[in-house]
Scaffold this motif. Sequence first.
Motif: not given
Length: 579
Positions: A118, A232, A113, A235, A283, A278-281, A115, A275-276
Motif C-alpha cells: 500500500i 491488494t 497503512s 487499493a 500484511s 478495507w484492509r488486505p487479508s 503494508d 483503507l477505513r
Amino acid sequence: MLEQYKIIIDPISGSVGLSAIAAALALVTLFLLLGVLRMKAWIAGLISLAVALVVAVVVYGMPVGQALLSASEGAAFGFFPILWIVINAIWVYNLTVSSGHFDVLRRNFGRISPDLRIQAIIIAFCFGALLEALAGFGTPVAITVVMLMALGFRPIHAASVSLIANTAPVAFGALAAPITALATVTHGASDHPGLNLETLGAMVGRQTPVLSIIVPLVLVAVVDGKRGVRQTWPAALVAGVSFGVAQFVAANYISVPLTDIVASLVATLAVVLLLRVWRPSESPDLSVSSETAGDGKAAAAVDGDTTVPATVGSGAATSTIERVEAEPRDSRADVFKAYAPYAIVIALFSIANIGAVKAALAVSPWTVKFQWPGLDVLTAAGKPQSSMMFAFGWLPAAGTLMIFAGILSAIVLGVRPGAALKAYVNTWVSLRHAIVTVMAVLALAYVLNQSGQTNTLGAFFAGAGGAFVFLSSILGWIGVAVTGSDTSANALFGALQVQTAARTGLDPVLLAAANSSGGVMGKMISPQNLAIAAAAVGMAGREGEIFRKVLGWSLVLLLFMCILVTLQSTPILGWMVVK
C-alpha cells in the motif's frame, strides 16, 4: 537588415532521403552522446546545438544571423516559461524541506497503512505524482526512493517502484511544462487550430489516464508478485481509477497545469477512504534490515547535481509497523502546514484560470507578444513562420504564480525571509546544469524547426503512411529514454509528429499528444533517472540491474500506448480524440 530565409525541405540534390540524413545528424549526435558515451546532458545539448547550426547554415543555406537568432529564441523559450516553472516549483518544495514539514508529510503518509504494498501506491504513485506535478525533472524519483528505503523497502524494489510509478504523471509534470513545450513547437507546424495548450493537454488527458489504471497494479506486482496483486488489487484499482478519472477531468475541464496536482490529491484521498473500510487479508513483513541497503546512507541526485541526503537507518531489522510507530506524532497544526503549500498552489492556479481573470491577464501589460527581433523566416509555402512570435506572459505565467505560492507558503510554514531567499538561491545553483541543458535542447529544437530540418524528417517519415500512427508513441519513448525529459522529447519531436501527420492524413493533435504520452514510458529507463535511483539506494554503478528490472514493464506499457493511439486513429476509439 538581416537576410530573410525561406524554409526548404530537400536541399541536397532535391532528394528528401539524402536531405533527411543531414537533418538527422544533430539528433543522432545527441542520442549518441547521451545514450552511448554517457556524456553530461548539458554538454551533449550544446554540442548537438552546434551540429544543428552547422547543418542549417552549410546544408540548408540558412543565413548565419537567422540561425543564431532561431537558437536564441529557443533558448529564451527554454528559460521562460519552461525553466521559470521548474525553478520556482522546486523552490516551493525546498521550503517544505527546510522548514521540516516535508518530514511531517512523509510520516503522515507512513501512518496511513503499514503494508509496504500500500505504501508503494501511496508514496511512489500518489505522492510521486504530486512531486512530478510541482517539480518534475527527476525530483519524484529522488525523493520517493529515499522515503521507500526509510520504510524498509529492498533497494532494488525501492528503485524499481519509484521509476515505474513515475510514468503516468510525467506528461503533465512541472505544471504541464511538457505540454507547454509541445504546444509551442507545434504551433505553426500545421494549420490545425487545435495545436494549443488546452487542446493538446485535453488529448493527452485522454491517453495517460488509461495508463494510470495499470501502473498501481504493476507496482504491487513488483513488490510482492502475484500475492501482492491478489491481496491488494482493490487499493491499486481505486488509486489508478481515481487518478485516471481526475486526470481526465482536470486536463479537459479544469486546468492543464493543475492536472497532476488534482489527480494525485484525489487518488490519495480515495485510497485513504478505502483503507477505513478495507484492509488486505494479510500484511506480510517485506522490509529488510537497512544494513542490506549499504552503509545506512543514501543520496538522491536530481538531474545529476542536487543531492538530497537521507539516513536510512542501521542496526537490526525492525518491522514496518514498529518503524512507523517509533516515529514522533505530529500535531494537527503541523500536518495542516505540511499540506498547505499544495492547497495554496491549487487556490492560486484556480483563481488564475477563472475565465475573466485569465482573459484579463492575457493582454498587455501583463502579457506582451512580439516578433523575435531580427528573425525573418518564411515557411516553405512563403508565409511568415508563426513560431517567430514570442509571448511573454510575465504575470500569468505558471512560474510567476509559483513565486506567489512560495511567498505565501513561507509565511504559513514560518520560514524567515532570509532562509526563504537562501533556499531560492540554492535552488538556482543546484539547477545550473539543468538550466543549460533545457535551454540548449530548446535552442536545438528551434533551429531544427526554423531551418527546415524538421520538415525534411517529417516528409521522410511520411513514407510510412498510416503505419506511422503506431510508431508515433515509440518516437516519443526514444526521445525521453535518451534525454530523460518529456519536455525535451516534445521539443525535439513535436513539430515532426505534426508535419508527418499532415503529410499522411492523420490527426496532428493525436500524434502530437502521442509523442508526449508515449514518451512517459521512456522515463523509467533513461540514464539520468536510472542514475538517480541507483545513487539513492546505494547501488551506484549497478544501474544495469535496475534497468533490467524495469525494461520489460517499460516495453509492455509502451506497446499498450501504441495500441491505444492506433485505435484512437480508427472509428473504434476515434470518439476519444479532441475535436
